[in-house]
Write an enzyme that holds these catalytic residues in place. Structure first.
Site, mmCIF file in Angstrom:
data_model
loop_
_atom_site.group_PDB
_atom_site.id
_atom_site.type_symbol
_atom_site.label_atom_id
_atom_site.label_comp_id
_atom_site.label_asym_id
_atom_site.label_seq_id
_atom_site.Cartn_x
_atom_site.Cartn_y
_atom_site.Cartn_z
ATOM 1 N N HIS A 117 16.916 -12.800 -2.953
ATOM 2 C CA HIS A 117 18.085 -13.208 -4.080
ATOM 3 C C HIS A 117 18.922 -14.487 -3.691
ATOM 4 O O HIS A 117 19.733 -15.148 -4.542
ATOM 5 C CB HIS A 117 18.878 -11.909 -3.936
ATOM 6 N N LYS B 134 4.304 -12.280 2.719
ATOM 7 C CA LYS B 134 5.290 -11.812 1.914
ATOM 8 C C LYS B 134 5.932 -10.628 2.661
ATOM 9 O O LYS B 134 5.395 -9.921 3.129
ATOM 10 C CB LYS B 134 4.653 -11.483 0.555
ATOM 11 N N LYS C 95 8.120 -3.877 2.947
ATOM 12 C CA LYS C 95 8.950 -2.691 3.794
ATOM 13 C C LYS C 95 7.453 -1.830 4.819
ATOM 14 O O LYS C 95 7.592 -1.594 5.698
ATOM 15 C CB LYS C 95 9.236 -1.688 2.953
ATOM 16 N N HIS D 251 18.393 -8.887 -1.000
ATOM 17 C CA HIS D 251 17.094 -9.256 -0.187
ATOM 18 C C HIS D 251 17.504 -10.889 -0.003
ATOM 19 O O HIS D 251 18.046 -11.476 -0.642
ATOM 20 C CB HIS D 251 16.011 -9.190 -1.303
ATOM 21 N N CYS E 85 -0.041 7.737 -15.439
ATOM 22 C CA CYS E 85 0.100 8.716 -14.265
ATOM 23 C C CYS E 85 1.265 9.362 -14.348
ATOM 24 O O CYS E 85 2.431 8.901 -14.190
ATOM 25 C CB CYS E 85 0.118 7.671 -12.830
ATOM 26 N N CYS F 81 -4.836 8.306 -9.212
ATOM 27 C CA CYS F 81 -3.580 7.521 -8.513
ATOM 28 C C CYS F 81 -3.627 7.749 -7.248
ATOM 29 O O CYS F 81 -3.459 8.972 -6.737
ATOM 30 C CB CYS F 81 -2.483 8.078 -9.376
ATOM 31 N N HIS G 92 -0.478 9.668 -5.911
ATOM 32 C CA HIS G 92 -0.495 11.168 -6.182
ATOM 33 C C HIS G 92 -1.548 12.102 -6.356
ATOM 34 O O HIS G 92 -1.751 13.329 -6.688
ATOM 35 C CB HIS G 92 0.347 11.328 -7.680
ATOM 36 N N CYS H 22 3.542 9.067 -11.258
ATOM 37 C CA CYS H 22 4.443 7.687 -11.241
ATOM 38 C C CYS H 22 5.355 7.503 -12.519
ATOM 39 O O CYS H 22 6.481 6.638 -12.585
ATOM 40 C CB CYS H 22 3.507 6.390 -11.104
#
Length: 469
Positions: free
Chosen positions: A21, A289, A292, A18, A120, A139, A142, A123
């Site tokens: 990094h 920030k 995705k 990224h 959860c 959650c 899910h 997760c």
RNA sequence: CGUGGGGUAGAGCAGCCUGGUAGCUCGUUUGGCUCAUAACCAAAAGGUCGUUGGUUCAAAUCCAACCCCCACAACCA
């Protein structure tokens, strides 16, 4: 011989490198190049559920998956022009064995206790009380209600060391940079509870087993933080030629682990604390920030492919602030490239080399310059962006000097003596710039020296930084 | 009342700790130069320094209150 030991955070290899990094590596690299006799660690963090699951999804053996990803990071670091001396992988058997040794040494400060929280099953993780409330007990990923679960964990008794850590920070035995982060950490120490450092094997399989308890596996931070000394060979080797680290570079998001938990571990091992912990900001994309879901992620490989290592280093070291969050946009990048690298520096090299060549100017043998520039003080304080700004003033000053000296007029008038004198000064100036640029743009510095400091001066056939339209 | 950072020219930022003509870079406009990658150099325009109140001879700078933005809050660099 004593070495200046410099470390970078080891990234979690569940994805591609990224832009963020890159900051760790670049800052550490500047530091390492500034000090000559340095030891420079980098590495990859390869344990944990996320990696385990990702590999399963892709239907690849886990070890193969992390091998591939670790390699990607090593390639990435190389493409940044960053030269590390040691590389550590947390799945390396040496590292795993040493972490277990470390665990044993910490025994007096470790205790077993119950952990209770909302879990959860989708997760496979616990959520914070706040998250539980925000999602009204269900959650969102899910659509399942959280369950109240409890498990046994090993805890590290941080409270044994809080006073010592606070004292080390306040007395500047261990300096946290920038200063405003230090303030934050001093506050945080007070409210930091003991740290859970293991998980039941039923929940976490891909990790280092806890010595003496088959049912438990070490949790990431214990495993990951230790890398800074396992890579040196601790505990079986004497690490005093490198430890304590002179500087540990980390992102602000993981500063707390490096400034609180890590020093506590070191104190428990009776090792010295690092001299400086330098935390840098985040790279934003269009003021936000990177994420995705927003789709604003900048791929560092793409930037490198388009503009190369030196331009990448230039932008991230000068236009991304050393300590605060800063914005990356392609527009800013292109502007900086064209205005500064191409026009200011690239063109300067071209014009000065051409002037020298046209007027048959040569240096009398290679020159050794020793420089005591005011930017050095900033370098010593890790204020790299400011130091870089200061160096750039020198670049602009050479352009200005050429305009004022008007060598082309001197040539027309046939004043060879004066002409040689001014060209000599200007060449010295640009060689000075080259030396100052070394930590930041090593390749460019080398090229400048080659052009101006090795006998006959020839302008490069291809411009160093061709301008982009 | 969580913690921290920030709000200064069109944009990005410095200055604030140690009060005293508001500065840098980019962009814009104009002029100069011709060695150079139409590059370089110079000058100009452009700001009620988030709001309100206080301290002071004097406040972007110190104090108080308030408004707005952002990050962090145990593993999303």
């Amino acid at each position: 011989m004593e070495k200046t030991y410099i470390t970078t955070a080891i990234p979690y290899v569940n994805g591609a490198p990224h832009v963020g990094h890159a900051m760790d590596y670049l800052l550490a690299d500047v530091c390492a190049r500034f000090f000559e006799n340095s030891r420079f660690q980098a590495g990859t963090d390869e344990h944990g559920n996320k990696i385990f699951q990702k590999a399963k999804e892709l239907n690849i053996p886990v070890q193969e998956y992390v091998d591939n990803n670790s390699k990607k990071f090593q390639d990435f670091i190389r493409r940044l022009g960053v030269e590390y001396t040691d590389f550590v992988r947390t799945t390396d058997p040496d590292h795993e064995r040493r972490v277990q040794e470390i665990w044993k040494k910490l025994n007096d400060h470790i205790y077993l206790s119950k952990y209770e929280g909302w879990y959860c099953t989708g997760c496979e993780r616990y959520v914070t009380e706040k998250e539980y409330e925000e999602n009204h007990g269900v959650c969102p990923d899910h659509q399942k209600p959280y369950e109240k679960l409890e498990e046994e964990n090993y805890y590290f008794r941080l409270s044994d060391f809080k006073d010592q850590i606070r004292e080390a920070i306040e007395s500047r035995k261990m300096t946290i940079l920038p200063e405003f982060r230090e303030k934050e950490i001093l506050k945080l120490i007070e409210e930091s509870p003991d740290v859970s450092i293991s998980r039941p094997k039923s929940q976490l399989t891909w990790g280092v087993p806890v010595p003496g308890d088959e049912s438990q596996v070490m949790y990431v931070w214990m495993d990951a933080l230790s890398n800074y000394i396992t890579v040196l060979g601790y505990p079986e080797k004497d690490i005093s030629d490198s430890w304590p680290a002179y500087a540990q570079f980390v992102g602000k998001d993981i500063l707390r682990f490096h400034a609180i938990l890590w020093p506590a571990i070191l104190l428990a091992l009776r090792l010295e604390l690092p001299r400086n912990i330098v935390s840098h900001g985040m790279v934003l994309s269009n003021g936000q920030k990177m994420s995705k879901s927003i789709g604003n992620v900048i791929d560092p490989i793409e930037v490198l492919d388009k503009h190369g290592t030196e331009a990448f280093r230039y932008f991230f070291l000068r236009h991304i602030d050393t300590f605060s969050d800063s914005d990356f946009t392609w527009e800013k990048f292109e502007d900086a490239y064209n205005n500064e690298l191409a026009n200011d520096l690239g063109n300067l090299i071209q014009r000065l080399a051409t002037l020298c060549k046209k007027n048959n100017f040569e240096l009398n043998g290679p020159v050794e310059l020793s420089i005591n520039h005011e930017s050095n003080a900033l370098m010593g304080q890790f204020r790299y962006k400011e130091a870089f700004d200061m160096i750039w003033e020198e670049v602009q000053a050479v352009n200005k000097k050429i305009d004022e000296d008007k060598p082309w007029v001197l040539a027309k008038e046939g004043d060879t003596k004066k002409l040689n004198e001014v060209l000599n000064n200007e060449v010295m100036d640009i060689l000075t710039v080259a030396i100052l640029l070394k930590p930041f743009l090593p390749e460019t510095a080398k090229k400048i020296e080659k052009i101006f400091n090795s006998g006959k001066i020839e302008p490069p056939k291809e411009p160093l930084f061709p301008k982009n339209k």
